[in-house]
Motif scaffolding. Structure first.
Motif, PDB file in Angstrom:
ATOM      1  N   ALA A  41      10.058   8.418   7.476  1.00  0.00           N
ATOM      2  CA  ALA A  41       9.606   8.754   6.083  1.00  0.00           C
ATOM      3  C   ALA A  41       9.247   7.362   4.785  1.00  0.00           C
ATOM      4  CB  ALA A  41      10.403  10.224   5.589  1.00  0.00           C
ATOM      5  N   LYS A  42      10.652   7.320   4.850  1.00  0.00           N
ATOM      6  CA  LYS A  42      10.766   6.034   3.638  1.00  0.00           C
ATOM      7  C   LYS A  42      11.633   4.853   3.613  1.00  0.00           C
ATOM      8  CE  LYS A  42      13.679   9.598   1.597  1.00  0.00           C
ATOM      9  NZ  LYS A  42      13.720  10.869   0.896  1.00  0.00           N
ATOM     10  N   PRO A  43      11.139   4.032   3.062  1.00  0.00           N
ATOM     11  CA  PRO A  43      12.083   2.189   3.231  1.00  0.00           C
ATOM     12  C   PRO A  43      13.250   2.694   2.609  1.00  0.00           C
ATOM     13  CG  PRO A  43      10.443   2.627   1.558  1.00  0.00           C
ATOM     14  CD  PRO A  43      10.184   3.762   1.710  1.00  0.00           C
ATOM     15  N   VAL A  44      14.222   2.495   3.373  1.00  0.00           N
ATOM     16  CA  VAL A  44      15.595   1.794   3.077  1.00  0.00           C
ATOM     17  C   VAL A  44      16.698   1.142   2.610  1.00  0.00           C
ATOM     18  CG1 VAL A  44      17.747   2.480   4.171  1.00  0.00           C
ATOM     19  CG2 VAL A  44      16.144   3.275   5.098  1.00  0.00           C
ATOM     20  N   GLU A  45      17.110   1.178   1.777  1.00  0.00           N
ATOM     21  CA  GLU A  45      17.992   0.296   0.451  1.00  0.00           C
ATOM     22  C   GLU A  45      19.377  -0.245   1.592  1.00  0.00           C
ATOM     23  OE1 GLU A  45      18.552   0.698  -3.305  1.00  0.00           O
ATOM     24  OE2 GLU A  45      16.956   2.350  -3.774  1.00  0.00           O
ATOM     25  N   LEU A  46      19.452  -1.036   2.426  1.00  0.00           N
ATOM     26  CA  LEU A  46      20.449  -0.574   3.278  1.00  0.00           C
ATOM     27  C   LEU A  46      21.900  -0.823   3.229  1.00  0.00           C
ATOM     28  CD1 LEU A  46      19.218  -3.478   6.052  1.00  0.00           C
ATOM     29  CD2 LEU A  46      19.646  -1.541   6.113  1.00  0.00           C
ATOM     30  N   GLU A  47      21.841  -1.764   1.223  1.00  0.00           N
ATOM     31  CA  GLU A  47      23.082  -1.521   0.634  1.00  0.00           C
ATOM     32  C   GLU A  47      23.855  -0.336   0.108  1.00  0.00           C
ATOM     33  OE1 GLU A  47      20.064  -3.291  -0.446  1.00  0.00           O
ATOM     34  OE2 GLU A  47      20.928  -5.116   0.352  1.00  0.00           O
ATOM     35  N   TYR A  49      22.921   2.405   2.212  1.00  0.00           N
ATOM     36  CA  TYR A  49      23.363   2.898   3.382  1.00  0.00           C
ATOM     37  C   TYR A  49      24.374   2.781   3.682  1.00  0.00           C
ATOM     38  CZ  TYR A  49      21.907   5.534   7.862  1.00  0.00           C
ATOM     39  OH  TYR A  49      21.609   6.054   8.721  1.00  0.00           O
ATOM     40  N   LEU A  50      25.023   1.487   3.465  1.00  0.00           N
ATOM     41  CA  LEU A  50      26.517   1.177   3.926  1.00  0.00           C
ATOM     42  C   LEU A  50      27.616   1.801   3.121  1.00  0.00           C
ATOM     43  CD1 LEU A  50      25.843  -2.754   3.337  1.00  0.00           C
ATOM     44  CD2 LEU A  50      25.842  -1.761   5.851  1.00  0.00           C
ATOM     45  N   LEU A 131      15.419   8.611  10.189  1.00  0.00           N
ATOM     46  CA  LEU A 131      13.635   8.803   9.663  1.00  0.00           C
ATOM     47  C   LEU A 131      13.344   9.596   8.386  1.00  0.00           C
ATOM     48  CD1 LEU A 131      14.249  10.336  13.181  1.00  0.00           C
ATOM     49  CD2 LEU A 131      12.696   8.824  12.169  1.00  0.00           C
ATOM     50  N   ASP A 132      14.424  10.001   7.455  1.00  0.00           N
ATOM     51  CA  ASP A 132      14.632  10.608   6.116  1.00  0.00           C
ATOM     52  C   ASP A 132      15.874  10.130   5.438  1.00  0.00           C
ATOM     53  OD1 ASP A 132      13.702  11.205   3.446  1.00  0.00           O
ATOM     54  OD2 ASP A 132      13.206  12.888   4.146  1.00  0.00           O
ATOM     55  N   HIS A 133      16.464  10.301   4.206  1.00  0.00           N
ATOM     56  CA  HIS A 133      17.513  10.727   3.108  1.00  0.00           C
ATOM     57  C   HIS A 133      17.516  10.628   2.226  1.00  0.00           C
ATOM     58  CE1 HIS A 133      15.888   6.861   0.950  1.00  0.00           C
ATOM     59  NE2 HIS A 133      15.518   6.495   1.991  1.00  0.00           N
ATOM     60  N   GLU A 136      19.826   9.538  -3.630  1.00  0.00           N
ATOM     61  CA  GLU A 136      21.063   9.300  -3.807  1.00  0.00           C
ATOM     62  C   GLU A 136      21.481   8.835  -2.688  1.00  0.00           C
ATOM     63  OE1 GLU A 136      21.540   8.565  -7.049  1.00  0.00           O
ATOM     64  OE2 GLU A 136      19.579   9.594  -7.233  1.00  0.00           O
ATOM     65  N   TYR A 137      21.440   9.107  -0.793  1.00  0.00           N
ATOM     66  CA  TYR A 137      21.840   8.336   0.214  1.00  0.00           C
ATOM     67  C   TYR A 137      22.504   9.184   0.366  1.00  0.00           C
ATOM     68  CZ  TYR A 137      18.865   4.329  -0.050  1.00  0.00           C
ATOM     69  OH  TYR A 137      17.309   3.328   0.594  1.00  0.00           O
ATOM     70  N   GLU A 138      22.975  10.627   0.068  1.00  0.00           N
ATOM     71  CA  GLU A 138      24.048  11.570   0.140  1.00  0.00           C
ATOM     72  C   GLU A 138      23.619  12.338   1.818  1.00  0.00           C
ATOM     73  OE1 GLU A 138      20.726  14.429  -1.842  1.00  0.00           O
ATOM     74  OE2 GLU A 138      21.547  11.923  -1.806  1.00  0.00           O
TER      75      GLU A 138
END
Length: 187
Positions: A41-47, A49-50, A131-133, A136-138
């Motif tokens: 659904a949207k891009p991921v900021e890997l930092e 997501y870690l 697929l989605d997050h 706030e990456y919660e």
């Protein structure tokens, strides 16, 4: 903690995605629960997501059979790959702990939402699609293109009921049968 071979333990969130590769017979693969897997659904900021995630629910699979208190930890390695440590407890949240280590690479550098994961060496890689997050990456919903595997992850092992319901509604909006998921028990 006791480390087991990758084939004898539930590999946790990402390793089961390897089921898309021909690691075991078609008869033991879980059924398809979404024949039309959506693009992330949207891009991921890997930092962002870690770090550590708690598995809230999953589509049951051979690798995680009977595991509870499942966690996944992601860490950026010096070579740019992502180190993964997945663990869980057999037979309940207080059962014997086992874990497996793997690695991932970004497969779609435009969005960082598609990874290739490996727990079994370079010949066996699987798709890991975020697929989605949450903003706030919660929370995160992870799947792969075959529609056989799905994981619901959160930073909190026991989110508030309203938050959990909202995540499960998002699972349904992505085309998955939420009732096909096994809820993961945590202490």
């Amino acid at each position: 903690m006791k480390q087991r071979t990758a084939l004898s333990i539930a590999a946790g969130v990402a390793a089961a995605a390897i089921g898309g590769a021909l690691i075991y017979s078609r008869a033991t693969r879980p059924p398809v629960i979404n024949p039309k897997v959506p693009e992330p659904a949207k891009p991921v900021e890997l930092e962002r997501y870690l770090g550590k995630w708690f598995e809230l629910a999953r589509h049951e699979n051979r690798y995680e059979k009977g595991l509870d208190a499942v966690t996944a930890e992601y860490e950026l390695r010096e070579d740019g790959r992502i180190a993964i440590t997945n663990g869980g407890r057999q037979g309940g949240p207080k059962g014997e702990h086992s874990f497996v280590e793997g690695r991932a690479i970004v497969a779609d550098e435009e969005t960082n939402a598609k990874l290739k994961v490996s727990f079994f060496g370079p010949l066996y890689t699987g798709d890991y699609w975020i697929l989605d997050h949450g903003d706030e990456y919660e929370w995160s919903i992870v799947g792969e293109p075959s529609g056989r595997y799905l994981w619901v992850l959160a930073r909190d092992a026991k989110p508030e009921p309203a938050a959990m319901e909202a995540i499960l509604k998002r699972v349904e909006a992505l085309g998955y049968d939420r009732w096909a998921l096994r809820l993961t028990r945590h202490i």
